[in-house]
Design an enzyme around this catalytic site. Structure first.
Site, PDB file in Angstrom:
ATOM      1  N   TYR A   1      28.473  31.366   2.395  1.00 40.62           N
ATOM      2  CA  TYR A   1      28.428  30.616   1.502  1.00 40.62           C
ATOM      3  C   TYR A   1      29.267  30.082   2.499  1.00 40.62           C
ATOM      4  O   TYR A   1      29.397  29.036   2.004  1.00 40.62           O
ATOM      5  CB  TYR A   1      29.207  31.714   0.691  1.00 40.62           C
TER       6      TYR A   1
ATOM      7  N   LEU B   1      24.050  34.601 -15.202  1.00 42.46           N
ATOM      8  CA  LEU B   1      23.408  33.930 -16.401  1.00 42.46           C
ATOM      9  C   LEU B   1      22.687  33.373 -15.927  1.00 42.46           C
ATOM     10  O   LEU B   1      21.508  32.926 -16.777  1.00 42.46           O
ATOM     11  CB  LEU B   1      24.910  33.404 -16.445  1.00 42.46           C
TER      12      LEU B   1
ATOM     13  N   LYS C   1      29.276  33.241 -11.233  1.00 43.14           N
ATOM     14  CA  LYS C   1      29.623  32.113 -10.657  1.00 43.14           C
ATOM     15  C   LYS C   1      30.322  30.842 -11.881  1.00 43.14           C
ATOM     16  O   LYS C   1      28.906  30.434 -12.840  1.00 43.14           O
ATOM     17  CB  LYS C   1      28.581  31.667  -9.496  1.00 43.14           C
ATOM     18  N   SER C   2      31.366  30.923 -10.998  1.00 45.60           N
ATOM     19  CA  SER C   2      31.989  29.147 -12.537  1.00 45.60           C
ATOM     20  C   SER C   2      33.004  28.504 -11.182  1.00 45.60           C
ATOM     21  O   SER C   2      34.050  29.176 -10.828  1.00 45.60           O
ATOM     22  CB  SER C   2      32.355  29.678 -13.491  1.00 45.60           C
TER      23      SER C   2
ATOM     24  N   ARG D   1      35.350  28.536 -18.322  1.00 44.62           N
ATOM     25  CA  ARG D   1      35.193  29.716 -17.628  1.00 44.62           C
ATOM     26  C   ARG D   1      34.916  30.549 -17.325  1.00 44.62           C
ATOM     27  O   ARG D   1      34.706  31.971 -17.866  1.00 44.62           O
ATOM     28  CB  ARG D   1      33.492  28.655 -17.447  1.00 44.62           C
TER      29      ARG D   1
ATOM     30  N   SER E   1      36.878  32.873 -19.575  1.00 48.89           N
ATOM     31  CA  SER E   1      36.310  33.397 -20.687  1.00 48.89           C
ATOM     32  C   SER E   1      35.146  33.798 -20.579  1.00 48.89           C
ATOM     33  O   SER E   1      34.670  35.087 -21.234  1.00 48.89           O
ATOM     34  CB  SER E   1      35.451  31.841 -22.152  1.00 48.89           C
TER      35      SER E   1
END
Ligand code: A2P
Length: 277
Positions: free
Chosen positions: A50, A190, A230-231, A236, A239
């Site tokens: 990454y 997701l 992942k965000s 987000r 939440s």
């Protein structure tokens, strides 16, 4: 808000929701990890490939949290499975993270044609004995790869991190992991955001006054999986962790279970090799 805790087959305790950091740059990862730790996350997932271990490590140190309060995972890249490369690769990851050990170290992909994953697994066992990593596992391993390392060494990985989300559940891998007491970590939990638009999920979310992402993350938790959404968006990130408090009815879980199409979004672990990238 805190994620529920799960005890792995080696006794190590892992928070069941972790922040995924794939595709984040060093700066984006540092900002996302800062948001996540402020929101209550205590589990961050990165990988050598990454190229954001520096940013992840900076944010962990800047948080001021005691080291043993943050669970950090990184992964060995395909071309580092050899006897010569494995140790410098782990040392480089630790150096970038600014840590003297990681909580979990994974073989990123099996690359069966390369023929080195058994040797790589033996080396991870050695790294654990030396205290460089607390827990060891694999990623993207299919049932025959899992059987091969267990037959060879007698040691099952603590986790297998695989693509898993409502529209793609690798049933054979889930069954093999249950048989070997290997925890599943879901990557792209997701469905790379695609499952968020699924009308069945949107409908359940509306009824529960929750977001589709929370419904999906709660479903992973109900199955006992570790979810790594992942965000890079602070609202987000916060939440998604709040999914820990969402109660799904058994019939909602069953409805979500019926969404499996068998179509993966990512690469086939049987086929991915260094020369296919
Ligand atoms: P972003 O990073 O811009 O917030 P997955 O973890 O399955 O790979 O999905 C990651 C994708 O889902 C990213 O594009 C991320 O966008 C998006 N995402 C993550 N959490 C949410 C959320 N709660 N609502 C909508 N999109 C989300």
């Amino acid at each position: 808000m805190q994620a529920p805790l799960k005890t792995l087959n080696d006794g190590v305790v892992i928070p069941q929701i972790g922040l995924g950091t794939w595709k984040l740059t060093d700066d984006e990862a540092a900002a996302a990890v800062e948001s996540a730790l402020k929101a209550g996350y205590r589990h961050i997932d990165t990988a050598a490939i990454y190229k954001n271990e520096k940013g992840v490590g900076q944010a962990i140190r800047a948080s001021g949290l005691p080291r043993d309060q943050v669970f950090v995972t990184t992964k060995q890249w395909l071309t580092d499975q050899g006897r010569k490369q494995a140790r410098p690769a782990l040392e480089a990851s630790l150096d970038k993270l600014g840590l003297d050990h990681v909580d979990l170290y994974l073989i990123h992909w099996p690359c069966p044609r390369q023929g080195l994953f058994l040797e790589a697994w033996q080396q991870l066992i050695d790294f654990r004995s030396e205290g460089l990593v607390r827990s060891i596992g694999v990623s993207n391993f299919l049932p025959d790869h899992l059987d091969a390392i267990v037959d060879e060494t007698g040691i099952a990985p603590a986790v297998n991190q695989v693509e898993l989300h409502p529209t793609f559940v690798p049933e054979d891998v889930v069954a093999k992991c249950a048989e070997l007491d290997v925890a599943i970590e879901s990557w792209s939990p997701l469905g790379m955001s695609q499952d968020l638009n699924n009308p069945v999920i949107v409908e359940i979310a509306a009824r529960l006054d929750a977001t589709p992402a929370q419904v999906i993350i709660a479903w992973h938790l109900r199955h006992g999986h570790v979810a790594l959404p992942k965000s890079k968006t602070p609202e987000r990130i916060a939440s998604n962790l709040a999914a820990a408090e969402l109660q799904l009815r058994p019939e909602d879980v069953a409805t979500l279970d019926r969404l499996n199409t068998g179509h993966r979004l990512g690469p086939d672990p049987a086929k991915l090799e260094p020369d296919t990238l």
